[in-house]
Design an enzyme around this catalytic site. Structure first.
Site, short mmCIF file in Angstrom:
data_model
loop_
_atom_site.label_atom_id
_atom_site.label_comp_id
_atom_site.label_asym_id
_atom_site.label_seq_id
_atom_site.Cartn_x
_atom_site.Cartn_y
_atom_site.Cartn_z
N ASP A 1 44.89 -0.74 18.35
CA ASP A 1 44.66 -2.18 18.16
C ASP A 1 43.51 -2.35 17.17
OD1 ASP A 1 46.39 -2.05 20.35
OD2 ASP A 1 45.49 -3.81 21.33
N LYS B 1 48.52 -9.42 16.93
CA LYS B 1 47.81 -9.76 18.16
C LYS B 1 46.81 -10.85 17.86
CE LYS B 1 44.58 -7.39 21.33
NZ LYS B 1 44.01 -6.09 21.74
N LYS C 1 51.42 -9.83 20.57
CA LYS C 1 50.53 -9.67 21.71
C LYS C 1 49.48 -10.77 21.74
CE LYS C 1 47.16 -6.51 23.81
NZ LYS C 1 46.52 -5.18 23.77
#
Lengths: 489, 308
Positions: B145, B208, B244
């Protein structure tokens, strides 16, 4: 209810369980009489007609069929209430009654919403979130004006007209009753109102609310019936003002009938409104606006954005996105809270829509409908769009009053203004662009009563609504809406 | 599903078309998703799907091996009182905790995601970011991430942001890359859309919303805007990108609204943890509480749900 989706071979098949709005709190009578002079009276002919739930074709209730004699009775009651009570009541007192009606409507909002959905076929989401709250707001708004009319028309003497005859359509039954009754009462007039024959229920519940509010007898009279009942109102010699919302054809008949009389008239008629998408528009929000413009209330909206104009450079993208969005609409039981597209109001209307869809195909336009399953009982029509439509196509010229959209492309600003204005109607238009200057340019050149910028089908009690050309005349809503119910000197 | 690796054309960030976004329109659209009524079987099924999409997260300076181990145990044993529950999708930790987490979840379906690239600020030179990422991978991270350089983005250096993502993607190799936009710092939905497009075209497997350190985080409006970017890319290329939302999703209701949005925009194909994740820590227990309520008929106190 399920609609087509890509890639269903992977992922999880997650569908919404039925989520039906309960009808147990709604206590409907089997038979409804006429509401005249504060009482429920039987129709003089003794005749009743049935009102049907268009979602399943079941009879909901029997409704009194009012005739000329009943209308005469109602007008006499309204006249008496006007001279003896309502016109001489202090305006602040009038306001109290109107506020009370608004509050009682709020208290019975759930009942009104369910009744509206049962009777009209519109989705519970719309009747619960839009029709009923908006109808309450019109009463609240006009109640506020009742004792402030001298400020609405400074330096003028404001007088009421007398008895108003009001005839309303079946697409927004309760909301249209509110649009008509609230300003009439606020300005000191009394009312004889006829709801549409396919959707009389909520007006009758409103009559119960009015009864409960203690409004003096005869100030509001509700006479249900068919076209001849309406004609009796239009032709009654003791009525001072006619307000009609409905089809252009009937509007023309009414205007002819009133020629040479002193009756005041406002007409809110049909439309074929242009929704214009420029290449700099927020595309995804514009697609939502197109969907909301034409599929709101199954397209039974006089100001529906039924003619879509898309700038050529984004046409392909917009059409692709529109189709994909249409695929995700849920069509089905209007009482289900997740339904997006409900039932067509009546069999007759469904036949009209089918007739136009057939014409569209014959004219050679390319049709698209999502693959949604249509319930076997009830009146339903899949959301439909036609591509490759010309300005001269019948489906681009005539009001269909259903979930049918025609799409044309354009290249320049001048071209789209010309095409948008090239219609016998002039009710509304939508403009989608990121450019503020372009919005002002178009809104000054489009000949339509309402122009929405980067949105569509937004209504508010403070904002006037009405048309140009064959869409009618006079304004409802806002300060302008008061004007239709007063004599100024 | 097509592999991401087929995409070899050279893309310059100036050539990506990002449509403008009208905030009022987005709010209206989101309100429609929120008015969906999810009841009975669909609610129970939805809650279980959501549970299986959670990246159970701890990203604190005070994280210890003990804390991480406990969280990993929770990831595998959400609520053992209930026999038929899925596990979460992944655990999400700092690079320094990756090895510990990996040892705990090895041999299970639960993946280890590591934040990297000088998370959460991203204020470090590229070579440090690459080393940070490489370290996490070497420690055993299955997913990375990363954060984008918001300062560079806001000063208009889109190509810098694009190239940085592309470099990290190169470093990741087979590990899936989630690109954190930190939408709370981008401030407008137009920026969110532009950053989404840059990340997708530069090679993100997932986009995300947030680090969880900045508010507002995963609002429905922001997630909607990013889902639309994913949809447009899929319609154009046939390649699926994951989503996400992270930060601020702590209730079952909000999780279900997110699923509704995913379903209605992207379709059922995205309704697996391969394509949709929730970055959250307290969400799991709220979902568990709802599931137990649906199955037993009564709400249980929060003391009946472990807080690892």
């Amino acid at each position: 209810m399920a609609t087509k989706k890509k890639n269903t071979e992977q992922g999880i098949d997650w569908n919404y369980s039925p989520s039906l709005e309960s009808t147990s709190h709604l206590k409907l009578k089997k038979k409804y009489d006429l509401f005249i002079d504060g009482e429920w009276v039987k129709p003089s002919s003794g005749k009743y007609f049935k009102t049907v739930n268009p979602a399943n074709e079941e009879v909901i209730a029997e409704i009194a069929y009012g005739n000329q004699e009943d209308v005469d009775k109602a007008v006499k009651a309204a006249r008496k209430a006007y001279t003896d009570v309502w016109s001489i009541m202090p305006p602040a007192e009038r306001a109290k009654y109107i506020f009370r009606i608004a509050r009682l409507m709020q208290e019975r909002a759930r009942e009104l919403a369910v009744a509206e959905t049962l009777d009209a076929g519109k989705t519970i989401r719309e009747s619960r979130d839009i029709d009923v709250p908006l109808a309450c707001n019109y009463f609240f708004y006009y109640a506020g004006w009742a004792d402030k009319l001298e400020y609405a028309f400074p330096n003028r003497k404001v007088e009421s007209l007398g008895v108003a005859g009001q005839i309303i359509p079946w697409n927004f039954p309760l909301l249209m009753a509110a649009w008509k009754i609230a300003p009439a009462l606020a300005t000191g007039n009394t009312v004889v109102l006829k709801p549409a024959e396919t959707t009389p229920l909520t007006a009758l519940i409103l009559a119960e609310i009015i009864e409960e509010s203690g409004l003096p007898a005869g100030v509001v009279n509700i006479v249900t019936g068919h076209g001849d009942t309406g004609a009796a109102i239009v032709n009654h010699p003791d009525i001072d003002k006619i307000a009609f919302t409905g089809s252009t054809n009937v509007g023309k008949i009414i205007q002819k009938a009133l020629a040479g009389t002193s009756k005041k008239l406002t007409l809110e008629l049909g439309g074929k409104s242009a929704n214009i998408i420029f290449d700099d528009a927020p595309i995804d929000q514009a697609v939502e606006g197109i969907v909301n413009g034409i599929f709101f209330n199954q397209g039974h909206v006089c100001c529906a954005g039924s003619r879509l104009y898309v700038q050529e450079s984004v046409a392909e993208l917009v059409i692709q996105k529109l189709k994909s969005r249409m695929d995700s609409l849920y069509l089905g039981n209007p009482l289900d809270k997740n339904t997006d597209i409900g039932a067509i109001n009546s069999k007759e209307q469904l036949e009209t829509i089918h007739k136009y869809i057939k014409i569209g195909k014959q004219e050679g336009a390319e049709m698209y409908q999502p693959k949604c399953s249509i319930p076997t009982k009830g009146f339903y029509c899949a959301p439909t769009l036609f591509i490759n439509v010309a300005q001269s196509s019948v489906i681009a010229q005539e009001e269909i009053f259903g979930p049918v959209l025609t799409i044309q492309t354009f290249r320049t600003v001048d071209e789209v203004i010309q095409k948008a204005n090239n219609s016998p109607f002039g009710l509304a238009a939508g403009v989608w662009t990121d450019k503020g200057s372009r919005i002002f340019n178009l809104s000054s050149k489009l000949r339509a009563g309402v122009i929405w910028a980067n949105t569509y089908n937004k209504f508010d009690p403070t904002s006037p609504f009405g048309g140009y050309k064959e869409s009618g005349f006079g304004r409802e809503g806002g300060l302008h809406g008061l004007n239709s119910y007063v004599k100024l000197s | 599903m097509k592999s991401k690796l087929v995409k070899k054309e050279i893309i310059h960030s100036d050539n990506i078309f990002s449509p403008s976004i009208d905030k009022v329109g987005v709010e209206e659209r989101v309100a429609r998703f929120q008015s969906r009524s999810i009841k009975n079987e669909s609610k129970l099924q939805g809650l279980k799907i959501a549970l299986n999409m959670i990246d159970l997260t701890t990203l604190e300076g005070k994280d210890t091996p003990g804390k991480v181990k406990q969280m990993c145990y929770k990831a595998l044993h959400l609520h053992d009182v209930h026999p038929n529950l899925p596990s979460v999708a992944a655990v999400c930790v700092y690079p320094s905790m990756v090895r510990i987490a990996k040892n705990e979840v090895r041999g299970t379906t639960v993946k280890v995601a590591s934040v990297s690239t000088a998370f959460p600020s991203g204020q470090a030179p590229l070579d440090v970011k690459i080393r940070d990422t490489q370290f996490a991978l070497d420690e055993g991270a299955d997913e990375i991430d990363m954060v984008i350089s918001r300062g560079k983005f806001l000063s208009g250096e889109y190509n810098f942001v694009f190239d940085e993502i592309a470099k990290i993607k190169e470093t990741c190799g087979k590990a899936r890359l989630k690109v954190i936009l930190e939408t709370g710092e981008l401030t407008t939905l137009d920026n969110v859309r532009k950053a989404s497009d840059i990340a997708i075209y530069a090679g993100a497997d997932f986009i995300k919303t947030s680090t969880g350190k900045i508010q507002p985080a995963a609002t429905m409006q922001v997630t909607y805007t990013m889902l639309m970017a994913i949809k447009d890319y899929y319609d154009k290329t046939g390649i699926m990108i994951g989503m996400k939302p992270a930060g601020g999703i702590s209730t079952s209701k909000l999780a279900l609204h997110n699923l509704v949005m995913v379903k209605e925009i992207l379709g059922n194909a995205w309704l697996t943890n391969e394509w949709f994740r929730f970055g959250a820590s307290s969400l799991a227990n709220d979902i568990l509480m709802q599931i137990m309520k649906m199955e037993t008929g009564v709400y249980q106190s929060s003391d009946y749900f472990s807080i690892d």
